[in-house]
Design a protein around this motif. Sequence first.
Motif, PDB file in Angstrom:
ATOM      1  N   GLU A 346       0.836  -1.208   0.000  1.00 48.09           N
ATOM      2  CA  GLU A 346       0.000   0.000   0.000  1.00 48.09           C
ATOM      3  C   GLU A 346       0.869   1.256   0.000  1.00 48.09           C
ATOM      4  O   GLU A 346       0.781   2.101   0.884  1.00 48.09           O
ATOM      5  N   THR A 347       1.722   1.374  -1.013  1.00 47.21           N
ATOM      6  CA  THR A 347       2.594   2.540  -1.141  1.00 47.21           C
ATOM      7  C   THR A 347       1.824   3.688  -1.788  1.00 47.21           C
ATOM      8  O   THR A 347       0.978   3.484  -2.655  1.00 47.21           O
ATOM      9  N   PHE A 348       2.130   4.915  -1.383  1.00 48.83           N
ATOM     10  CA  PHE A 348       1.492   6.085  -1.982  1.00 48.83           C
ATOM     11  C   PHE A 348       2.480   7.242  -2.026  1.00 48.83           C
ATOM     12  O   PHE A 348       3.516   7.239  -1.337  1.00 48.83           O
ATOM     13  N   LEU A 349       2.163   8.223  -2.868  1.00 47.16           N
ATOM     14  CA  LEU A 349       3.023   9.390  -3.035  1.00 47.16           C
ATOM     15  C   LEU A 349       2.529  10.512  -2.132  1.00 47.16           C
ATOM     16  O   LEU A 349       1.399  10.986  -2.260  1.00 47.16           O
ATOM     17  N   ALA A 350       3.378  10.922  -1.188  1.00 48.00           N
ATOM     18  CA  ALA A 350       3.037  12.003  -0.249  1.00 48.00           C
ATOM     19  C   ALA A 350       3.727  13.289  -0.687  1.00 48.00           C
ATOM     20  O   ALA A 350       4.948  13.310  -0.886  1.00 48.00           O
ATOM     21  N   ARG A 351       2.943  14.345  -0.842  1.00 43.47           N
ATOM     22  CA  ARG A 351       3.496  15.620  -1.312  1.00 43.47           C
ATOM     23  C   ARG A 351       3.570  16.681  -0.215  1.00 43.47           C
ATOM     24  O   ARG A 351       3.814  17.843  -0.503  1.00 43.47           O
ATOM     25  N   ASP A 352       3.350  16.273   1.020  1.00 52.20           N
ATOM     26  CA  ASP A 352       3.318  17.241   2.116  1.00 52.20           C
ATOM     27  C   ASP A 352       4.334  16.904   3.208  1.00 52.20           C
ATOM     28  O   ASP A 352       4.135  17.237   4.383  1.00 52.20           O
ATOM     29  N   VAL A 353       5.430  16.249   2.819  1.00 50.60           N
ATOM     30  CA  VAL A 353       6.432  15.843   3.806  1.00 50.60           C
ATOM     31  C   VAL A 353       7.390  16.999   4.076  1.00 50.60           C
ATOM     32  O   VAL A 353       7.903  17.628   3.150  1.00 50.60           O
ATOM     33  N   ASP A 354       7.630  17.256   5.340  1.00 47.62           N
ATOM     34  CA  ASP A 354       8.550  18.311   5.768  1.00 47.62           C
ATOM     35  C   ASP A 354       9.949  17.721   5.856  1.00 47.62           C
ATOM     36  O   ASP A 354      10.204  16.806   6.657  1.00 47.62           O
ATOM     37  N   LEU A 355      10.892  18.252   5.065  1.00 51.39           N
ATOM     38  CA  LEU A 355      12.253  17.718   5.061  1.00 51.39           C
ATOM     39  C   LEU A 355      12.924  17.870   6.418  1.00 51.39           C
ATOM     40  O   LEU A 355      13.761  17.047   6.796  1.00 51.39           O
ATOM     41  N   GLU A 356      12.567  18.912   7.150  1.00 53.10           N
ATOM     42  CA  GLU A 356      13.154  19.073   8.484  1.00 53.10           C
ATOM     43  C   GLU A 356      12.684  17.957   9.400  1.00 53.10           C
ATOM     44  O   GLU A 356      13.440  17.473  10.253  1.00 53.10           O
ATOM     45  N   ASP A 357      11.446  17.524   9.218  1.00 52.04           N
ATOM     46  CA  ASP A 357      10.926  16.410  10.007  1.00 52.04           C
ATOM     47  C   ASP A 357      11.635  15.123   9.622  1.00 52.04           C
ATOM     48  O   ASP A 357      11.959  14.296  10.491  1.00 52.04           O
ATOM     49  N   VAL A 358      11.900  14.951   8.336  1.00 49.16           N
ATOM     50  CA  VAL A 358      12.638  13.781   7.870  1.00 49.16           C
ATOM     51  C   VAL A 358      14.038  13.786   8.458  1.00 49.16           C
ATOM     52  O   VAL A 358      14.541  12.739   8.923  1.00 49.16           O
ATOM     53  N   ALA A 359      14.684  14.947   8.466  1.00 47.72           N
ATOM     54  CA  ALA A 359      16.030  15.048   9.011  1.00 47.72           C
ATOM     55  C   ALA A 359      16.038  14.701  10.495  1.00 47.72           C
ATOM     56  O   ALA A 359      16.941  13.995  10.973  1.00 47.72           O
ATOM     57  N   ALA A 360      15.040  15.169  11.229  1.00 47.30           N
ATOM     58  CA  ALA A 360      14.955  14.839  12.664  1.00 47.30           C
ATOM     59  C   ALA A 360      14.754  13.351  12.852  1.00 47.30           C
ATOM     60  O   ALA A 360      15.343  12.735  13.761  1.00 47.30           O
ATOM     61  N   PHE A 361      13.920  12.736  12.011  1.00 47.38           N
ATOM     62  CA  PHE A 361      13.715  11.286  12.085  1.00 47.38           C
ATOM     63  C   PHE A 361      15.015  10.545  11.824  1.00 47.38           C
ATOM     64  O   PHE A 361      15.357   9.591  12.546  1.00 47.38           O
ATOM     65  N   LEU A 362      15.776  10.974  10.818  1.00 46.88           N
ATOM     66  CA  LEU A 362      17.032  10.293  10.486  1.00 46.88           C
ATOM     67  C   LEU A 362      18.054  10.432  11.598  1.00 46.88           C
ATOM     68  O   LEU A 362      18.888   9.547  11.792  1.00 46.88           O
ATOM     69  N   ASN A 363      17.989  11.511  12.355  1.00 49.74           N
ATOM     70  CA  ASN A 363      18.926  11.687  13.468  1.00 49.74           C
ATOM     71  C   ASN A 363      18.713  10.624  14.541  1.00 49.74           C
ATOM     72  O   ASN A 363      19.642  10.275  15.282  1.00 49.74           O
ATOM     73  N   SER A 364      17.503  10.102  14.626  1.00 50.71           N
ATOM     74  CA  SER A 364      17.208   9.077  15.642  1.00 50.71           C
ATOM     75  C   SER A 364      17.133   7.672  15.053  1.00 50.71           C
ATOM     76  O   SER A 364      16.917   6.704  15.777  1.00 50.71           O
ATOM     77  N   ALA A 365      17.309   7.574  13.713  1.00 51.66           N
ATOM     78  CA  ALA A 365      17.216   6.271  13.049  1.00 51.66           C
ATOM     79  C   ALA A 365      18.522   5.495  13.203  1.00 51.66           C
ATOM     80  O   ALA A 365      19.607   6.079  13.315  1.00 51.66           O
ATOM     81  N   ASP A 366      18.410   4.195  13.185  1.00 48.06           N
ATOM     82  CA  ASP A 366      19.594   3.333  13.297  1.00 48.06           C
ATOM     83  C   ASP A 366      20.167   3.098  11.908  1.00 48.06           C
ATOM     84  O   ASP A 366      19.483   2.601  11.036  1.00 48.06           O
TER      85      ASP A 366
END
Length: 366
Positions: A346-366
């Motif tokens: 169930e993959t979909f294309l999201a056009r409202d993703v905040d890159l700063e939020d992605v960066a914060a997520f990656l900072n805590s990702a393994d």
Amino acid sequence: MTTVPVELGTRSYDIEIADGLLDRAMNVLAPFVTRERMVVVTDEAVAKRQLPRLKASVDAAGITIHPIVLPAGEGTKSWAQLEMLTDQLLQLGIERGDHVVALGGGVIGDLTGFAAAILKRGCGFVQIPTTLLAQVDSSVGGKTAINSRAGKNLVGAFHQPSLVLIDPSVLDTLPPRELRAGYAETVKYGLIDDADFFRWCETHGADVLAGERAAQIEAIERSVSAKARIVGEDETERSGRRALLNLGHTFGHALEAETGFSDALLHGEAVAAGIVLAFRYSAHKGLCSEDDAQRVSTHFEAAGLPHGLSSAGVRADGKRLGAHMMHDKKMEGGTLPFLLARGIGETFLARDVDLEDVAAFLNSAD
């Protein structure tokens, strides 16, 4: 032999799949050979392993083969090699009605296809993919490109091949790491919109990687059939349907950029890690369950593939990886669409993703 059609009107073509097909390649290549010669672009590794098989079939038909042998590796998708290749093709007198054969993995296919797209404003080409990644993904669909300093595949064109010839027997000489990297793109099709195929991968993926031919053929057939269907619906990503094929690639290309587009992290390895990150981010946003994200991670780990930042050998922080994403070719109006998931299949294309939020997520990702 199995034939999978790619339905694109006047640009339609067939994907031919059969074990040992390379040894009888002229049976299907004959309509694309003009002036009693065949120009074949390949790399140094494939020239040793597979070119003699193709040459034997071509020689038996009384056709002269002209090989152009390039260095192996991602570095070959460059301006310098593109210039060298187009110069050699022009010296050989390639005409618009001729077909150039790309014998190799994704690098050779992408480079040769791009050269064919721009040479004399477009000549024909045939794909004979020799890696699992190229067989299940990059040889189909007409995306051709080279890399630039700014990022991966940012200079290219849509240029469909006239034929794709797939022989699973070439995988017998593929290094295990390359086979695993290609498998990542196979799993992708199950995660996009076919949960049943992902379950098949969970059951039979080990057989594919162990060289079990029936499993390899089924994986290839199901993958290219899925891609042919999606490409037929959205050839140039106008509707967004074809964009689903980029699952894991936005994260993955950032990882490749961080590792210098080198053999430190193969494209398929980066895609595997990128898919896991896409599912983990989806779970982080409450879009899919943590169980689904873990199931995807577990499968890639079991296949011997990277399943996160550390296993991909990447230590960069989220801000740095986000900066790499800013060069993604899918940027629209300063916004980067992301492929996320509501669940497996169930993959979909999201056009409202905040890159700063992605960066914060990656900072805590393994």
